[in-house]
Design a protein around this motif. Structure first.
Motif, PDB file in Angstrom:
ATOM      1  N   ARG A 182      18.185  33.788  58.979  1.00 31.67           N
ATOM      2  CA  ARG A 182      18.619  32.951  60.087  1.00 31.67           C
ATOM      3  C   ARG A 182      20.131  32.752  59.996  1.00 31.67           C
ATOM      4  O   ARG A 182      20.715  32.758  58.913  1.00 31.67           O
ATOM      5  CB  ARG A 182      17.928  31.579  60.058  1.00 31.67           C
ATOM      6  CG  ARG A 182      16.418  31.636  60.246  1.00 31.67           C
ATOM      7  CD  ARG A 182      16.060  32.038  61.664  1.00 31.67           C
ATOM      8  NE  ARG A 182      14.628  31.967  61.899  1.00 31.67           N
ATOM      9  CZ  ARG A 182      13.786  32.962  61.688  1.00 31.67           C
ATOM     10  NH1 ARG A 182      14.240  34.117  61.224  1.00 31.67           N
ATOM     11  NH2 ARG A 182      12.489  32.821  61.940  1.00 31.67           N
ATOM     12  N   PHE A 184      23.208  30.114  61.468  1.00 29.07           N
ATOM     13  CA  PHE A 184      23.445  28.829  62.108  1.00 29.07           C
ATOM     14  C   PHE A 184      24.944  28.581  62.244  1.00 29.07           C
ATOM     15  O   PHE A 184      25.726  28.923  61.353  1.00 29.07           O
ATOM     16  CB  PHE A 184      22.830  27.682  61.290  1.00 29.07           C
ATOM     17  CG  PHE A 184      21.346  27.787  61.106  1.00 29.07           C
ATOM     18  CD1 PHE A 184      20.475  27.256  62.038  1.00 29.07           C
ATOM     19  CD2 PHE A 184      20.825  28.413  59.986  1.00 29.07           C
ATOM     20  CE1 PHE A 184      19.111  27.345  61.866  1.00 29.07           C
ATOM     21  CE2 PHE A 184      19.459  28.495  59.807  1.00 29.07           C
ATOM     22  CZ  PHE A 184      18.598  27.967  60.748  1.00 29.07           C
ATOM     23  N   GLU A 207      21.263  27.041  65.627  1.00 21.55           N
ATOM     24  CA  GLU A 207      20.988  28.460  65.374  1.00 21.55           C
ATOM     25  C   GLU A 207      21.669  29.330  66.413  1.00 21.55           C
ATOM     26  O   GLU A 207      21.689  29.031  67.618  1.00 21.55           O
ATOM     27  CB  GLU A 207      19.482  28.717  65.387  1.00 21.55           C
ATOM     28  CG  GLU A 207      19.132  30.141  64.967  1.00 21.55           C
ATOM     29  CD  GLU A 207      17.634  30.371  64.852  1.00 21.55           C
ATOM     30  OE1 GLU A 207      17.241  31.509  64.565  1.00 21.55           O
ATOM     31  OE2 GLU A 207      16.879  29.401  65.058  1.00 21.55           O
TER      32      GLU A 207
END
Length: 285
Positions: A182, A184, A207
Protein backbone atom coordinates in the motif's frame (compact mmCIF):
# COMPACT_ATOMS: atom_id res chain seq x y z
CA UNK A 1 17.74 -21.49 6.71
CA UNK A 2 21.45 -21.06 7.36
CA UNK A 3 21.90 -20.05 3.72
CA UNK A 4 19.25 -17.33 4.08
CA UNK A 5 20.93 -15.93 7.20
CA UNK A 6 24.24 -15.92 5.32
CA UNK A 7 22.72 -13.96 2.42
CA UNK A 8 21.18 -11.41 4.79
CA UNK A 9 24.50 -10.94 6.58
CA UNK A 10 26.28 -10.46 3.24
CA UNK A 11 23.80 -7.75 2.19
CA UNK A 12 24.15 -5.95 5.54
CA UNK A 13 27.95 -6.04 5.28
CA UNK A 14 27.71 -4.46 1.83
CA UNK A 15 25.47 -1.71 3.22
CA UNK A 16 27.99 -1.04 6.01
CA UNK A 17 30.76 -0.69 3.44
CA UNK A 18 28.63 1.78 1.48
CA UNK A 19 28.05 3.93 4.55
CA UNK A 20 31.78 4.20 5.17
CA UNK A 21 32.28 5.95 1.84
CA UNK A 22 31.52 9.66 2.23
CA UNK A 23 29.72 11.58 -0.53
CA UNK A 24 30.44 9.04 -3.22
CA UNK A 25 29.48 10.33 -6.68
CA UNK A 26 28.10 6.92 -7.63
CA UNK A 27 24.50 5.93 -7.09
CA UNK A 28 24.72 2.89 -4.83
CA UNK A 29 21.20 1.62 -5.43
CA UNK A 30 19.80 1.74 -8.94
CA UNK A 31 16.93 -0.47 -10.03
CA UNK A 32 16.35 -1.78 -13.53
CA UNK A 33 12.60 -2.15 -14.12
CA UNK A 34 11.23 -4.02 -17.10
CA UNK A 35 8.32 -6.25 -18.06
CA UNK A 36 7.38 -8.79 -20.70
CA UNK A 37 3.92 -7.32 -21.44
CA UNK A 38 1.58 -4.68 -20.02
CA UNK A 39 3.33 -1.85 -18.18
CA UNK A 40 0.54 -0.18 -16.17
CA UNK A 41 1.76 -1.30 -12.75
CA UNK A 42 5.37 -0.74 -13.79
CA UNK A 43 4.58 2.84 -14.81
CA UNK A 44 3.01 3.53 -11.41
CA UNK A 45 6.07 2.25 -9.57
CA UNK A 46 8.37 4.23 -11.84
CA UNK A 47 6.41 7.41 -11.02
CA UNK A 48 6.79 6.75 -7.29
CA UNK A 49 10.42 5.67 -7.28
CA UNK A 50 12.77 8.04 -9.15
CA UNK A 51 15.77 5.69 -8.96
CA UNK A 52 13.98 3.18 -11.21
CA UNK A 53 15.36 2.90 -14.73
CA UNK A 54 12.86 1.49 -17.19
CA UNK A 55 13.98 -0.62 -20.10
CA UNK A 56 12.18 -1.90 -23.18
CA UNK A 57 9.94 -4.93 -23.04
CA UNK A 58 11.65 -8.27 -22.62
CA UNK A 59 9.72 -11.18 -24.10
CA UNK A 60 11.92 -13.89 -22.64
CA UNK A 61 10.32 -16.91 -20.95
CA UNK A 62 13.12 -19.35 -20.24
CA UNK A 63 16.55 -17.67 -20.27
CA UNK A 64 16.11 -14.87 -17.75
CA UNK A 65 19.84 -14.68 -17.11
CA UNK A 66 20.07 -12.08 -19.88
CA UNK A 67 18.51 -9.60 -17.44
CA UNK A 68 21.78 -9.61 -15.49
CA UNK A 69 23.59 -8.37 -18.59
CA UNK A 70 20.97 -5.65 -19.13
CA UNK A 71 21.37 -4.54 -15.52
CA UNK A 72 25.13 -4.36 -15.94
CA UNK A 73 24.78 -2.29 -19.12
CA UNK A 74 22.47 0.14 -17.30
CA UNK A 75 24.76 0.31 -14.24
CA UNK A 76 22.05 -1.16 -11.97
CA UNK A 77 22.60 -3.46 -9.02
CA UNK A 78 18.88 -4.29 -8.47
CA UNK A 79 16.20 -5.52 -10.80
CA UNK A 80 12.41 -5.77 -10.87
CA UNK A 81 10.97 -7.86 -13.70
CA UNK A 82 7.24 -8.33 -14.32
CA UNK A 83 6.57 -11.55 -16.20
CA UNK A 84 3.16 -12.13 -17.79
CA UNK A 85 2.07 -15.68 -18.53
CA UNK A 86 -0.90 -16.64 -20.70
CA UNK A 87 -2.03 -13.03 -20.77
CA UNK A 88 -3.66 -13.31 -17.33
CA UNK A 89 -1.07 -14.35 -14.73
CA UNK A 90 1.46 -11.78 -13.48
CA UNK A 91 4.69 -12.72 -11.72
CA UNK A 92 7.22 -10.31 -10.21
CA UNK A 93 10.92 -11.07 -9.90
CA UNK A 94 13.10 -9.04 -7.52
CA UNK A 95 16.82 -9.64 -7.70
CA UNK A 96 20.17 -8.36 -6.48
CA UNK A 97 22.17 -8.49 -9.68
CA UNK A 98 24.45 -10.08 -10.65
CA UNK A 99 25.05 -12.49 -7.74
CA UNK A 100 21.62 -12.77 -6.16
CA UNK A 101 19.54 -13.62 -4.34
CA UNK A 102 16.37 -13.44 -6.41
CA UNK A 103 12.75 -13.84 -5.34
CA UNK A 104 9.75 -14.82 -7.45
CA UNK A 105 6.26 -13.62 -6.47
CA UNK A 106 2.78 -14.13 -7.84
CA UNK A 107 1.04 -10.74 -8.08
CA UNK A 108 -2.66 -10.67 -7.18
CA UNK A 109 -5.43 -8.10 -6.61
CA UNK A 110 -3.77 -5.40 -8.70
CA UNK A 111 -5.24 -1.89 -8.66
CA UNK A 112 -3.36 0.89 -10.44
CA UNK A 113 -3.62 4.61 -9.71
CA UNK A 114 -5.96 5.16 -12.65
CA UNK A 115 -8.34 2.47 -11.39
CA UNK A 116 -8.49 3.65 -7.78
CA UNK A 117 -9.26 7.35 -8.47
CA UNK A 118 -8.20 8.32 -4.95
CA UNK A 119 -7.89 11.88 -3.73
CA UNK A 120 -4.38 11.44 -2.32
CA UNK A 121 -1.35 12.74 -4.18
CA UNK A 122 2.38 13.05 -3.62
CA UNK A 123 5.23 14.98 -5.17
CA UNK A 124 6.87 13.16 -8.04
CA UNK A 125 10.42 12.30 -7.09
CA UNK A 126 9.96 12.51 -3.32
CA UNK A 127 11.45 9.88 -1.04
CA UNK A 128 9.11 7.44 0.74
CA UNK A 129 9.15 6.10 4.28
CA UNK A 130 9.25 2.30 4.21
CA UNK A 131 6.98 0.66 6.78
CA UNK A 132 7.35 -3.08 7.43
CA UNK A 133 5.16 -5.36 9.47
CA UNK A 134 6.86 -6.84 12.56
CA UNK A 135 6.29 -10.30 11.06
CA UNK A 136 9.18 -9.57 8.69
CA UNK A 137 11.54 -10.17 11.63
CA UNK A 138 10.05 -13.53 12.58
CA UNK A 139 11.32 -15.94 9.89
CA UNK A 140 14.58 -16.11 7.87
CA UNK A 141 12.88 -15.84 4.48
CA UNK A 142 10.88 -12.78 5.61
CA UNK A 143 14.11 -11.15 6.86
CA UNK A 144 15.72 -11.71 3.47
CA UNK A 145 12.70 -10.34 1.60
CA UNK A 146 12.71 -7.24 3.80
CA UNK A 147 16.39 -6.65 3.08
CA UNK A 148 15.83 -6.92 -0.68
CA UNK A 149 12.81 -4.61 -0.52
CA UNK A 150 14.83 -2.00 1.37
CA UNK A 151 17.38 -2.00 -1.45
CA UNK A 152 14.75 -1.80 -4.19
CA UNK A 153 12.09 0.53 -2.76
CA UNK A 154 14.36 2.63 -0.55
CA UNK A 155 15.48 5.65 -2.55
CA UNK A 156 19.11 6.63 -1.88
CA UNK A 157 19.99 10.24 -1.23
CA UNK A 158 22.36 10.22 -4.17
CA UNK A 159 19.60 9.55 -6.71
CA UNK A 160 19.60 12.21 -9.39
CA UNK A 161 15.85 12.68 -9.84
CA UNK A 162 14.80 12.89 -6.20
CA UNK A 163 13.23 15.90 -4.52
CA UNK A 164 14.22 16.90 -0.97
CA UNK A 165 10.82 15.94 0.47
CA UNK A 166 9.35 12.96 2.29
CA UNK A 167 5.58 13.02 1.80
CA UNK A 168 4.40 9.42 1.40
CA UNK A 169 4.67 6.04 3.13
CA UNK A 170 5.09 2.69 1.37
CA UNK A 171 3.65 -0.04 3.57
CA UNK A 172 4.43 -3.77 3.45
CA UNK A 173 2.11 -5.87 5.59
CA UNK A 174 2.01 -9.65 5.95
CA UNK A 175 -1.44 -11.21 6.16
CA UNK A 176 -2.56 -14.68 5.10
CA UNK A 177 1.09 -15.51 4.31
CA UNK A 178 1.10 -12.80 1.62
CA UNK A 179 2.64 -9.34 1.34
CA UNK A 180 0.17 -6.48 0.95
CA UNK A 181 1.60 -3.37 -0.75
CA UNK A 182 0.00 0.00 0.00
CA UNK A 183 1.08 3.60 -0.64
CA UNK A 184 -0.14 6.48 1.55
CA UNK A 185 0.25 10.24 1.37
CA UNK A 186 1.30 12.05 4.56
CA UNK A 187 -1.09 14.93 5.21
CA UNK A 188 -0.23 17.56 7.79
CA UNK A 189 -3.12 19.48 9.32
CA UNK A 190 -2.75 23.26 9.58
CA UNK A 191 0.86 23.40 8.39
CA UNK A 192 0.87 27.21 8.25
CA UNK A 193 -0.28 27.72 11.81
CA UNK A 194 2.49 29.30 13.86
CA UNK A 195 3.54 28.83 17.48
CA UNK A 196 2.20 25.31 17.52
CA UNK A 197 4.21 22.29 18.60
CA UNK A 198 4.19 19.40 16.12
CA UNK A 199 2.19 16.40 17.19
CA UNK A 200 1.37 13.00 15.74
CA UNK A 201 -2.30 13.94 15.91
CA UNK A 202 -1.69 16.60 13.28
CA UNK A 203 -0.65 13.96 10.72
CA UNK A 204 -2.90 11.63 8.79
CA UNK A 205 -2.51 9.13 5.96
CA UNK A 206 -4.52 9.00 2.75
CA UNK A 207 -4.05 6.10 0.36
CA UNK A 208 -2.77 6.98 -3.08
CA UNK A 209 -2.16 3.71 -4.85
CA UNK A 210 -1.19 1.50 -6.46
CA UNK A 211 -2.10 -1.52 -4.38
CA UNK A 212 -1.33 -5.18 -4.96
CA UNK A 213 -0.65 -8.44 -3.12
CA UNK A 214 2.52 -10.53 -3.45
CA UNK A 215 2.39 -14.27 -2.87
CA UNK A 216 5.91 -15.62 -2.49
CA UNK A 217 6.76 -18.65 -4.64
CA UNK A 218 10.50 -19.32 -4.37
CA UNK A 219 13.78 -17.72 -3.32
CA UNK A 220 16.84 -18.55 -5.43
CA UNK A 221 20.43 -18.28 -4.34
CA UNK A 222 21.57 -16.64 -7.58
CA UNK A 223 20.13 -13.90 -9.74
CA UNK A 224 17.33 -15.51 -11.81
CA UNK A 225 19.09 -18.85 -11.32
CA UNK A 226 20.77 -21.03 -8.75
CA UNK A 227 19.60 -23.38 -6.05
CA UNK A 228 16.23 -22.96 -4.38
CA UNK A 229 16.79 -21.91 -0.78
CA UNK A 230 13.10 -21.45 0.04
CA UNK A 231 9.86 -22.69 -1.51
CA UNK A 232 6.42 -21.72 -0.29
CA UNK A 233 4.59 -24.97 0.54
CA UNK A 234 1.22 -23.17 0.55
CA UNK A 235 1.51 -21.75 -2.95
CA UNK A 236 -0.87 -23.15 -5.55
CA UNK A 237 -0.23 -22.15 -9.14
CA UNK A 238 -3.01 -20.38 -11.06
CA UNK A 239 -2.95 -23.16 -13.66
CA UNK A 240 -3.77 -25.74 -11.01
CA UNK A 241 -6.53 -23.56 -9.57
CA UNK A 242 -8.14 -23.22 -13.01
CA UNK A 243 -7.69 -26.95 -13.62
CA UNK A 244 -9.41 -27.83 -10.34
CA UNK A 245 -12.25 -25.42 -11.16
CA UNK A 246 -12.75 -27.01 -14.59
CA UNK A 247 -12.67 -30.51 -13.09
CA UNK A 248 -15.25 -29.57 -10.45
CA UNK A 249 -17.45 -28.06 -13.15
CA UNK A 250 -17.08 -31.21 -15.26
CA UNK A 251 -18.01 -33.41 -12.29
CA UNK A 252 -21.15 -31.37 -11.65
CA UNK A 253 -22.11 -31.57 -15.33
CA UNK A 254 -21.54 -35.32 -15.39
CA UNK A 255 -23.68 -35.75 -12.27
CA UNK A 256 -26.53 -33.85 -13.95
CA UNK A 257 -26.29 -36.01 -17.06
CA UNK A 258 -26.36 -39.19 -14.98
CA UNK A 259 -29.43 -37.93 -13.09
CA UNK A 260 -31.23 -37.13 -16.36
CA UNK A 261 -30.42 -40.54 -17.81
CA UNK A 262 -31.58 -42.24 -14.63
CA UNK A 263 -34.86 -40.36 -14.81
CA UNK A 264 -35.42 -41.40 -18.45
CA UNK A 265 -34.70 -45.02 -17.58
CA UNK A 266 -37.12 -44.99 -14.67
CA UNK A 267 -39.89 -43.52 -16.84
CA UNK A 268 -39.28 -46.11 -19.57
CA UNK A 269 -39.25 -49.05 -17.15
CA UNK A 270 -42.25 -47.99 -15.12
CA UNK A 271 -45.55 -49.93 -15.78
CA UNK A 272 -48.30 -47.35 -15.64
CA UNK A 273 -51.93 -48.53 -15.56
CA UNK A 274 -54.09 -47.99 -18.62
CA UNK A 275 -56.02 -44.76 -18.69
CA UNK A 276 -59.74 -45.54 -18.96
CA UNK A 277 -60.57 -42.05 -20.14
CA UNK A 278 -57.91 -41.86 -22.88
CA UNK A 279 -60.36 -42.73 -25.71
CA UNK A 280 -63.24 -40.56 -24.52
CA UNK A 281 -64.14 -37.44 -26.45
CA UNK A 282 -65.58 -34.31 -24.92
CA UNK A 283 -69.36 -34.04 -25.17
CA UNK A 284 -70.68 -31.57 -27.70
CA UNK A 285 -74.21 -30.15 -27.94
Amino acid sequence: MATIYKLVKTQKDEDADDLKEKESPKNKQRVLALSSRGRHLLNDLDALLPHFKKDSKLDQKSKLGIINELADLNNCNNCVFFEVRKGQDLYMWTSKTPNGPSIKFHVQNIHTMDELKMTGNCLKGSRPILSFDKTFDSEPHWILIKEVFVHIFGIPRSARRIKPFVDHVVSFTIADNRIWFRNFQIIEKDPMEQNKKPSDKDLSLVEIGPRFVLNIIKIFEGSFCGATIFANPEFVSPNEIRRNFRMAKAVRHQARMVAKEERRRKIADSDLPDDDFANMHPRTN
